[in-house]
Design an enzyme around this catalytic site. Structure first.
Site, PDB file in Angstrom:
ATOM      1  N   GLY A  12       0.725  -1.142   0.053  1.00 48.25           N
ATOM      2  CA  GLY A  12       0.131  -0.076   0.024  1.00 48.25           C
ATOM      3  C   GLY A  12       0.813   1.307   0.035  1.00 48.25           C
ATOM      4  O   GLY A  12       2.202   1.122  -0.220  1.00 48.25           O
ATOM      5  N   ARG A  36      -0.390 -10.881   0.411  1.00 46.88           N
ATOM      6  CA  ARG A  36      -1.228 -11.756   0.001  1.00 46.88           C
ATOM      7  C   ARG A  36      -0.736 -12.507  -1.601  1.00 46.88           C
ATOM      8  O   ARG A  36      -1.231 -13.691  -1.642  1.00 46.88           O
ATOM      9  CB  ARG A  36      -2.642 -11.416  -0.137  1.00 46.88           C
ATOM     10  CG  ARG A  36      -3.522 -11.302   0.929  1.00 46.88           C
ATOM     11  CD  ARG A  36      -4.654 -10.453   0.649  1.00 46.88           C
ATOM     12  NE  ARG A  36      -4.793  -9.042   0.046  1.00 46.88           N
ATOM     13  CZ  ARG A  36      -5.595  -8.183  -0.177  1.00 46.88           C
ATOM     14  NH1 ARG A  36      -6.934  -8.885  -0.216  1.00 46.88           N
ATOM     15  NH2 ARG A  36      -5.757  -6.930  -0.704  1.00 46.88           N
ATOM     16  N   ARG A  37       0.078 -11.582  -1.967  1.00 45.11           N
ATOM     17  CA  ARG A  37       0.689 -12.049  -3.381  1.00 45.11           C
ATOM     18  C   ARG A  37       1.989 -11.773  -3.411  1.00 45.11           C
ATOM     19  O   ARG A  37       2.464 -10.944  -2.814  1.00 45.11           O
ATOM     20  CB  ARG A  37      -0.042 -11.333  -4.697  1.00 45.11           C
ATOM     21  CG  ARG A  37      -1.478 -11.878  -4.824  1.00 45.11           C
ATOM     22  CD  ARG A  37      -2.192 -11.105  -5.858  1.00 45.11           C
ATOM     23  NE  ARG A  37      -2.448  -9.572  -5.610  1.00 45.11           N
ATOM     24  CZ  ARG A  37      -3.634  -9.379  -5.102  1.00 45.11           C
ATOM     25  NH1 ARG A  37      -4.406 -10.233  -4.711  1.00 45.11           N
ATOM     26  NH2 ARG A  37      -3.600  -8.148  -4.935  1.00 45.11           N
ATOM     27  N   LEU A  72      -2.419  -2.001   6.928  1.00 47.48           N
ATOM     28  CA  LEU A  72      -3.096  -2.653   6.049  1.00 47.48           C
ATOM     29  C   LEU A  72      -4.280  -1.597   5.949  1.00 47.48           C
ATOM     30  O   LEU A  72      -4.780  -1.099   7.019  1.00 47.48           O
ATOM     31  CB  LEU A  72      -3.877  -3.867   6.500  1.00 47.48           C
ATOM     32  CG  LEU A  72      -2.880  -5.124   6.170  1.00 47.48           C
ATOM     33  CD1 LEU A  72      -3.663  -6.377   6.985  1.00 47.48           C
ATOM     34  CD2 LEU A  72      -2.807  -5.524   4.857  1.00 47.48           C
ATOM     35  N   GLY A  73      -5.194  -1.536   4.870  1.00 53.19           N
ATOM     36  CA  GLY A  73      -6.248  -0.895   4.534  1.00 53.19           C
ATOM     37  C   GLY A  73      -6.835  -1.034   3.301  1.00 53.19           C
ATOM     38  O   GLY A  73      -6.174  -1.584   2.402  1.00 53.19           O
ATOM     39  N   TYR A 124     -16.026   3.645   9.037  1.00 56.85           N
ATOM     40  CA  TYR A 124     -14.591   3.652   8.865  1.00 56.85           C
ATOM     41  C   TYR A 124     -13.965   3.990   9.913  1.00 56.85           C
ATOM     42  O   TYR A 124     -12.967   3.501  10.605  1.00 56.85           O
ATOM     43  CB  TYR A 124     -14.225   4.443   7.556  1.00 56.85           C
ATOM     44  CG  TYR A 124     -12.859   4.750   7.540  1.00 56.85           C
ATOM     45  CD1 TYR A 124     -11.996   3.736   6.753  1.00 56.85           C
ATOM     46  CD2 TYR A 124     -12.001   5.634   7.779  1.00 56.85           C
ATOM     47  CE1 TYR A 124     -10.546   3.606   6.615  1.00 56.85           C
ATOM     48  CE2 TYR A 124     -10.522   5.757   7.742  1.00 56.85           C
ATOM     49  CZ  TYR A 124      -9.850   4.757   7.017  1.00 56.85           C
ATOM     50  OH  TYR A 124      -8.806   4.726   6.793  1.00 56.85           O
ATOM     51  N   LYS A 128     -11.668   2.088  13.065  1.00 60.28           N
ATOM     52  CA  LYS A 128     -10.283   2.524  13.300  1.00 60.28           C
ATOM     53  C   LYS A 128     -10.115   2.628  15.000  1.00 60.28           C
ATOM     54  O   LYS A 128      -9.202   2.286  15.471  1.00 60.28           O
ATOM     55  CB  LYS A 128     -10.112   3.781  12.702  1.00 60.28           C
ATOM     56  CG  LYS A 128      -9.839   3.414  10.743  1.00 60.28           C
ATOM     57  CD  LYS A 128      -8.698   2.751  10.614  1.00 60.28           C
ATOM     58  CE  LYS A 128      -8.586   2.352   9.284  1.00 60.28           C
ATOM     59  NZ  LYS A 128      -7.461   1.668   8.878  1.00 60.28           N
ATOM     60  N   ARG A 159      -8.581   5.372  -6.412  1.00 63.34           N
ATOM     61  CA  ARG A 159      -9.658   5.585  -5.537  1.00 63.34           C
ATOM     62  C   ARG A 159     -10.146   6.888  -5.983  1.00 63.34           C
ATOM     63  O   ARG A 159      -9.589   7.848  -5.466  1.00 63.34           O
ATOM     64  CB  ARG A 159      -9.176   5.456  -3.921  1.00 63.34           C
ATOM     65  CG  ARG A 159      -8.408   4.073  -3.533  1.00 63.34           C
ATOM     66  CD  ARG A 159      -8.146   4.093  -2.149  1.00 63.34           C
ATOM     67  NE  ARG A 159      -7.649   2.614  -1.757  1.00 63.34           N
ATOM     68  CZ  ARG A 159      -7.309   2.502  -0.374  1.00 63.34           C
ATOM     69  NH1 ARG A 159      -7.399   3.496   0.549  1.00 63.34           N
ATOM     70  NH2 ARG A 159      -6.746   1.429  -0.104  1.00 63.34           N
TER      71      ARG A 159
END
Length: 215
Positions: A12, A36-37, A72-73, A124, A128, A159
């Site tokens: 990220g 994850r990858r 992470l987000g 959100y 948090k 985004r």
């Protein structure tokens, strides 16, 4: 003696910057990125490990180091639902923190958000705030929580809402009482986190927006 850092969310905006800045420091000898990858890095300091975040208990041995940088987000659109976003932003990060605490990681550093509040009506900010509260109960020698506002920088995925905010917010924040909402770059947040990891601090500390900017 060099130390070991673990980074989740390493692909990220903030996570990528943290990894690169850690690579360029002398006090870090190894950076473990859990993704994850596959996400290879050009530096020999970086060891990438592909994990299933739904089965993190199977990777306890990977959460062995001196620091855990938790970045992470995701968005509701990417996750498919609020519950999907909670899984990434709250559950995955809390489980990672639990495993790190169990393995004796001494310093936990979390990217949260301005306005984080477990009682908020905003889903959100609520998740948090819940995460901040839950990780604060874990046994770490030191916990540092960073609460930036809108993050600026080049993302791997566009985004739209954040893109529009990047254009509008710098103009709006000229107004004095809105300055606390002004955007900050992922690089600036990463720089502050890496800087804090290199010096002594309180056992529980929060860095709000104005305290994250490095003059």
């Amino acid at each position: 003696m060099t130390k070991k850092a673990i980074v989740i969310g390493a692909t990220g905006l903030v996570g990528r910057a943290i990894v690169q800045q850690l690579v360029n420091t002398d006090y870090i000898g190894k950076v473990i990125t859990l993704t994850r990858r596959s996400s290879p890095h050009s530096s020999t300091k970086v060891l990438n490990q592909v994990v299933d975040f739904d089965q993190l208990d199977n990777y306890l041995s990977l959460f062995d180091g001196d620091f855990l940088f938790s970045c992470l987000g995701t968005t509701v659109k990417q996750a498919g639902s609020i519950n999907g976003q909670r899984k990434v932003d709250l559950e995955y990060q809390f489980k990672a923190a639990e495993l790190a605490a169990k393995n004796g990681v001494s310093h936990y550093l979390l990217v949260s958000s301005t306005g984080a509040n477990g009682q908020s009506n905003n889903s959100y900010l609520k998740m948090k705030g819940e995460l901040e509260h839950r990780v604060s109960q874990l046994i770490f020698k030191r916990i540092s929580i960073f609460q930036p506002s809108l993050l600026l920088g080049e993302r791997t995925q566009i985004r739209l809402g954040e893109k529009m905010g990047c254009w509008i917010m710098p103009i709006i924040c000229i107004i004095p009482f809105l300055r606390r909402f002004r955007p900050i770059t992922g690089e600036q947040v990463a720089a502050k986190m890496v800087s804090i990891s290199q010096r002594e601090g309180a056992s529980r500390e929060f860095y709000r927006l104005d305290e994250i900017f490095i003059k």
